[in-house]
Scaffold this active site. Structure first.
Site, PDB file in Angstrom:
ATOM      1  N   ASN A  89      -2.367   0.401  -4.170  1.00 37.64           N
ATOM      2  CA  ASN A  89      -2.633  -0.961  -3.180  1.00 37.64           C
ATOM      3  C   ASN A  89      -2.393  -1.966  -3.843  1.00 37.64           C
ATOM      4  OD1 ASN A  89      -4.822  -1.965  -2.362  1.00 37.64           O
ATOM      5  ND2 ASN A  89      -5.776  -0.139  -2.430  1.00 37.64           N
ATOM      6  N   SER A 147       0.826  -1.342  -0.244  1.00 34.37           N
ATOM      7  CA  SER A 147       0.198   0.091   0.448  1.00 34.37           C
ATOM      8  C   SER A 147       0.840   1.223  -0.180  1.00 34.37           C
ATOM      9  CB  SER A 147      -1.369   0.171   1.256  1.00 34.37           C
ATOM     10  OG  SER A 147      -1.425   1.475   1.642  1.00 34.37           O
ATOM     11  N   HIS A 150      -2.981   7.868  -4.864  1.00 38.58           N
ATOM     12  CA  HIS A 150      -2.545   6.141  -4.362  1.00 38.58           C
ATOM     13  C   HIS A 150      -2.640   5.046  -4.659  1.00 38.58           C
ATOM     14  CE1 HIS A 150      -5.771   2.801  -2.734  1.00 38.58           C
ATOM     15  NE2 HIS A 150      -4.541   2.842  -1.476  1.00 38.58           N
ATOM     16  N   HIS A 202      -5.331   7.869 -17.374  1.00 43.32           N
ATOM     17  CA  HIS A 202      -6.017   7.423 -17.251  1.00 43.32           C
ATOM     18  C   HIS A 202      -5.868   6.044 -18.739  1.00 43.32           C
ATOM     19  CE1 HIS A 202      -8.767   7.829 -14.628  1.00 43.32           C
ATOM     20  NE2 HIS A 202      -9.635   8.430 -14.747  1.00 43.32           N
TER      21      HIS A 202
END
Length: 283
Positions: free
Chosen positions: A123, A107, A121, A154
């Site tokens: 994880n 993570s 972020h 994206h």
């Protein structure tokens, strides 16, 4: 002593390797930074998790960097095992009839110094109960969204997903949009990405996809950082960043499943709350 099988060993080894690759990439960016102070370096702290009987229930390693490009970057790995509490077991796939579990994963959360550089972020994890599956994701969290960077992020994630299964990106993108919604603020936490869970169709293929989530992060995020890390910013932009971080912290403390899982399974509190920003504003 808990003995890992071949799949558990392979997953744990990959997460350790990915941790080392990511930490090296972020330290390289620190070397390229021109802010005040020396280039940051990761400081690693190992922790152990006692099981319910007082024995050893696994543990993990926190890696935290505070530097001139990244105000705070945390990259944590863990491998834990034991038994879920009866109430929590009912909420976990395959644990209702047998509360024993194994979980290994990585993570990371990155809070940059420059508000024009997006936070991020990521994880990924492998869980075993009476069932076994992969889960995780990666999502971009800019305080000041930039359409070009959002599109590039994206595009990279979609290309990776499409190389495995064209159905992955639309499904996992929608899942991220729903998951990273902050109801009490009536807004999304960031500009999205992908989120997936209970991926268990074919172990080798699912593991390959999970590895590529990490590889895609290593490819796209440093490029986004380099595009903005030397761009001057204003005091107003810094204030916007601090206010945005307040929303980010609220989501992680109130809604994030990983936070709940870590606290419910006796994880290291500092590692669990590593995701919180070093400085934020509520006003």
């Amino acid at each position: 002593m808990y003995t890992l099988d071949d799949q558990q060993t392979a997953a744990q080894t990959w997460f350790r390797t990915l941790r080392d690759t990511i930490c090296s990439a972020l330290e390289t960016l620190e070397d390229e930074g021109t802010g005040p102070g020396p280039a940051g370096r990761f400081q690693r702290t190992a922790w152990d998790r006692p099981d319910a009987s007082g024995g050893h229930g696994g543990g993990g390693v926190m890696s935290v960097l505070k530097g001139r490009v990244f105000e705070k970057a945390g990259v944590n790995i863990s491998t834990v095992h034991g038994e879920f509490s009866p109430d929590f077991a009912k909420q976990i796939n395959g644990a209702g009839e047998d509360p024993r579990f194994f979980a290994t994963g990585i993570s990371l959360v990155i809070h940059p110094c420059n508000p024009l550089v997006p936070a991020i972020h990521m994880n990924t994890r492998f869980l075993v109960t009476t069932k076994r599956w992969f889960g995780g994701g990666v999502d971009l969290n800019p305080a000041l969204p930039d359409d070009a960077q959002t599109a590039a992020f994206h595009a990279a994630v979609k290309a990776m997903c499409d190389s495995h299964d064209p159905a992955h990106y639309p499904a996992f993108k929608k899942w991220a949009e729903e998951y990273f919604w902050v109801p009490h603020r009536n807004r999304h936490r960031g500009v999205g990405g992908i989120f997936y869970d209970h991926l268990s169709s074919d172990w080798d293929k699912d593991f390959a996809f999970t590895r590529d989530v990490g590889n895609t992060f290593v490819d796209i995020y440093p490029r986004l950082v380099r595009e903005r890390m030397h761009t001057p910013f204003t005091a107003e932009q810094r204030l916007a960043q601090l206010r945005y971080r307040g929303v980010y912290a609220e989501f992680n403390l109130v809604y994030d499943r990983g936070t709940t899982f870590g606290l419910k399974t006796g994880g290291n509190v500092d590692a669990i709350l590593m995701s919180l920003p070093p400085e934020a504003r509520w006003d």
